[in-house]
Scaffold this motif. Structure first.
Motif, PDB file in Angstrom:
ATOM      1  N   ARG A 171      46.111  52.383  49.894  1.00 15.05           N
ATOM      2  CA  ARG A 171      46.733  52.503  48.587  1.00 15.05           C
ATOM      3  C   ARG A 171      48.128  51.900  48.703  1.00 15.05           C
ATOM      4  NH1 ARG A 171      50.322  55.676  45.656  1.00 15.05           N
ATOM      5  NH2 ARG A 171      49.672  56.277  43.536  1.00 15.05           N
ATOM      6  N   LEU A 172      48.453  50.958  47.820  1.00 11.19           N
ATOM      7  CA  LEU A 172      49.688  50.197  47.928  1.00 11.19           C
ATOM      8  C   LEU A 172      50.475  50.246  46.616  1.00 11.19           C
ATOM      9  CD1 LEU A 172      47.899  47.123  49.483  1.00 11.19           C
ATOM     10  CD2 LEU A 172      49.376  48.664  50.766  1.00 11.19           C
ATOM     11  N   THR A 173      51.779  50.347  46.723  1.00 13.98           N
ATOM     12  CA  THR A 173      52.654  50.215  45.568  1.00 13.98           C
ATOM     13  C   THR A 173      53.813  49.307  45.949  1.00 13.98           C
ATOM     14  OG1 THR A 173      53.887  52.215  46.170  1.00 13.98           O
ATOM     15  CG2 THR A 173      52.078  52.478  44.595  1.00 13.98           C
ATOM     16  N   GLY A 174      54.456  48.729  44.931  1.00 12.00           N
ATOM     17  CA  GLY A 174      55.544  47.807  45.169  1.00 12.00           C
ATOM     18  C   GLY A 174      55.144  46.374  44.867  1.00 12.00           C
ATOM     19  N   PRO A 175      55.963  45.399  45.238  1.00 15.84           N
ATOM     20  CA  PRO A 175      55.683  43.997  44.931  1.00 15.84           C
ATOM     21  C   PRO A 175      54.368  43.487  45.487  1.00 15.84           C
ATOM     22  CG  PRO A 175      57.964  44.270  45.621  1.00 15.84           C
ATOM     23  CD  PRO A 175      57.294  45.583  45.858  1.00 15.84           C
ATOM     24  N   VAL A 176      53.837  44.123  46.533  1.00 17.72           N
ATOM     25  CA  VAL A 176      52.556  43.703  47.108  1.00 17.72           C
ATOM     26  C   VAL A 176      51.443  43.693  46.070  1.00 17.72           C
ATOM     27  CG1 VAL A 176      51.976  46.058  47.843  1.00 17.72           C
ATOM     28  CG2 VAL A 176      50.907  44.125  48.978  1.00 17.72           C
ATOM     29  N   VAL A 177      51.560  44.530  45.035  1.00 18.33           N
ATOM     30  CA  VAL A 177      50.510  44.615  44.021  1.00 18.33           C
ATOM     31  C   VAL A 177      50.328  43.281  43.307  1.00 18.33           C
ATOM     32  CG1 VAL A 177      49.784  45.791  41.891  1.00 18.33           C
ATOM     33  CG2 VAL A 177      50.823  47.097  43.750  1.00 18.33           C
ATOM     34  N   ASP A 178      51.389  42.489  43.183  1.00 18.35           N
ATOM     35  CA  ASP A 178      51.243  41.161  42.575  1.00 18.35           C
ATOM     36  C   ASP A 178      50.233  40.311  43.337  1.00 18.35           C
ATOM     37  OD1 ASP A 178      53.012  41.661  40.540  1.00 18.35           O
ATOM     38  OD2 ASP A 178      54.697  40.580  41.449  1.00 18.35           O
ATOM     39  N   GLY A 179      50.252  40.400  44.666  1.00 17.80           N
ATOM     40  CA  GLY A 179      49.316  39.632  45.468  1.00 17.80           C
ATOM     41  C   GLY A 179      47.874  40.058  45.249  1.00 17.80           C
ATOM     42  N   LEU A 180      47.660  41.356  45.100  1.00 14.17           N
ATOM     43  CA  LEU A 180      46.309  41.854  44.831  1.00 14.17           C
ATOM     44  C   LEU A 180      45.840  41.397  43.457  1.00 14.17           C
ATOM     45  CD1 LEU A 180      46.439  45.528  46.196  1.00 14.17           C
ATOM     46  CD2 LEU A 180      46.082  43.391  47.436  1.00 14.17           C
ATOM     47  N   ARG A 181      46.723  41.501  42.480  1.00 17.04           N
ATOM     48  CA  ARG A 181      46.360  41.083  41.120  1.00 17.04           C
ATOM     49  C   ARG A 181      46.033  39.589  41.088  1.00 17.04           C
ATOM     50  NH1 ARG A 181      50.655  42.892  37.763  1.00 17.04           N
ATOM     51  NH2 ARG A 181      51.820  41.115  38.549  1.00 17.04           N
ATOM     52  N   GLY A 182      46.822  38.790  41.793  1.00 16.76           N
ATOM     53  CA  GLY A 182      46.547  37.363  41.840  1.00 16.76           C
ATOM     54  C   GLY A 182      45.201  37.052  42.458  1.00 16.76           C
ATOM     55  N   ALA A 183      44.823  37.806  43.476  1.00 16.90           N
ATOM     56  CA  ALA A 183      43.512  37.601  44.107  1.00 16.90           C
ATOM     57  C   ALA A 183      42.386  37.974  43.152  1.00 16.90           C
ATOM     58  CB  ALA A 183      43.420  38.420  45.392  1.00 16.90           C
ATOM     59  N   PHE A 184      42.587  39.039  42.390  1.00 21.08           N
ATOM     60  CA  PHE A 184      41.595  39.393  41.374  1.00 21.08           C
ATOM     61  C   PHE A 184      41.478  38.281  40.337  1.00 21.08           C
ATOM     62  CE2 PHE A 184      40.767  40.844  37.076  1.00 21.08           C
ATOM     63  CZ  PHE A 184      39.551  41.495  37.210  1.00 21.08           C
ATOM     64  N   LEU A 185      42.619  37.827  39.823  1.00 17.99           N
ATOM     65  CA  LEU A 185      42.604  36.854  38.731  1.00 17.99           C
ATOM     66  C   LEU A 185      41.987  35.520  39.143  1.00 17.99           C
ATOM     67  CD1 LEU A 185      46.048  37.511  37.023  1.00 17.99           C
ATOM     68  CD2 LEU A 185      43.786  37.982  36.081  1.00 17.99           C
ATOM     69  N   SER A 186      42.190  35.111  40.382  1.00 18.22           N
ATOM     70  CA  SER A 186      41.619  33.827  40.798  1.00 18.22           C
ATOM     71  C   SER A 186      40.100  33.858  40.727  1.00 18.22           C
ATOM     72  CB  SER A 186      42.089  33.466  42.208  1.00 18.22           C
ATOM     73  OG  SER A 186      41.554  34.336  43.182  1.00 18.22           O
TER      74      SER A 186
END
Length: 395
Positions: A171-186
């Protein structure tokens, strides 16, 4: 910076610079990491986050099979969709083909957006073998989850017996979440869906001024010409290791170049330990292909262990006392050359210590493979290893 083994110190800044300089992706600060061991802890945390969602849920998985957890997780997603939360669900058309039909119907009726990644009947035949193996959950663009867990009964437990798989998720919080969201969106956009929001909201990272939180690097990869940066990442950390490299993987099928690098690292004095499935595995092809690599590794001094209680599905790499790597990728051909994956590199002493202790605990539940015993294996086993070479690229 010289990243050779002789030049690298134990300063975390050196490992960070080597990873950033090689992969071209910066670490972010101000992150919080919560390690979740086995389904008994993973699923409650994921469902709690889903049930608290106020604006959006993005969920991507390779595996969505059967079982009570499959129903319960689907109900939680559907409930938030009915409440007006935007719910986007992306399923790999191969890995999630057995998802319960009633769950799919409930989600669709609740208003969730559902997409399938590379449907077998419609996709270009030359890409049908390249899947998305990523496991990602992002809630309100604020909380993220990734690791190795699939949504199925096999993960719903605490690795006490063969039908409760051993897993680690985060479970992650902070700016790292942008990287997860980007992987989903791709993957979402590739599936033909609209991927961009009309407006963007960012939650405060809540950086602890005392230590700036955990350092995390997010690597998302897509297979191209049978190679991806997962291979670059794994080979890099082998070259960086100074005194110890610990690998936990659900499928251990390294290619020739990686085997050579592991052997060379062991010969230069790095203690290398590998935990992999034992009698319980969901891929006999991968097991036979792994066996074919044992002899050179054992001769070089690499220590190999087979996990006994159940299927070992966790994906963890621990480098010296500094860097921990996890995500969806295994130490195998598919992750390094065929499938879309996500990996997170973490520099965070408390997380490393917890994962290191987990490795010790898991090793206690293993049988070690020794060179002496391996050389005594029978003719039938040797034939299986030989035949597995044909299917190794699929393992």
């Amino acid at each position: 910076m010289n990243t050779s083994n002789s030049a690298l110190s134990h300063d975390p800044r050196d490992y960070r610079r080597a990873l950033e300089g090689t992969l071209g992706i910066p670490f972010t600060t101000g992150n919080r990491i919560e390690r979740l061991v086995n389904g008994v802890r993973i699923f409650p945390a994921m469902i709690e986050a889903v049930e608290a969602a106020e604006r959006s849920i993005d969920f991507l998985t390779f595996i969505y099979w059967q079982g009570e957890i499959a129903e319960r997780f689907g109900h939680a997603l559907a409930a938030r969709a009915r409440a007006g939360v935007r719910v986007r669900i992306l399923l790999d058309s191969f890995g999630a083909h057995s998802m319960p039909g009633d769950v799919l119907d409930e989600l669709a009726q609740a208003g969730a957006q559902i997409a399938w990644f590379r449907p077998a009947m419609r996709w270009r035949f030359w890409q049908a073998d390249n899947r998305t193996h990523r496991k990602i959950l992002v809630v309100d663009n604020r909380i993220g989850f990734t690791g190795g867990v699939g949504i199925a009964a096999e993960w719903d437990g605490d690795a006490r017996e063969p039908n409760e798989w051993r897993e680690t998720h985060f479970r992650l919080t902070g700016p790292v979440v942008d990287g997860l969201r980007g992987a989903f969106l791709s993957n979402w956009v590739e599936a033909g869906e609209r991927g961009f929001d009309d407006s963007w909201e960012y939650a405060d990272s809540k950086i602890d001024q005392a230590d700036n939180g955990a350092l995390v690097q997010v690597l998302r990869t897509s297979a191209a010409v049978n190679y991806s940066d997962i291979a670059t990442l794994f080979r890099l950390v082998i070259s960086l290791a100074r005194h110890r490299l610990r690998i936990t993987t659900g499928y251990f099928v390294p290619d020739t170049a990686t085997i050579d690098m592991l052997c060379n690292a062991a010969r230069r004095g790095v203690e290398i330990e590998v935990l992999m499935p034992g009698p319980y595995t969901d891929s006999r092809v991968a097991r036979a292909a792994a066996d074919d690599a044992y002899h050179p590794l054992l001769e070089a001094g690499v220590k190999l262990y087979r996990y006994q209680p159940t299927m070992l599905h966790a994906k963890i790499v621990l480098v010296d006392d500094v860097v921990a790597i996890s995500g969806s990728a295994n130490f195998n051909h598919r992750s390094m050359g065929k499938d879309d994956e996500i990996a997170i590199a973490m520099i965070d002493p408390p997380t490393f210590a917890a994962l290191d202790a987990d490795f010790d605990d898991d090793r206690e539940r293993c049988h070690q493979v020794t060179l002496e015993n391996w050389e005594k294996r029978g003719v039938l086993q040797r034939i299986k290893e030989y035949l597995s070479r044909i299917l190794k690229p699929q393992a």
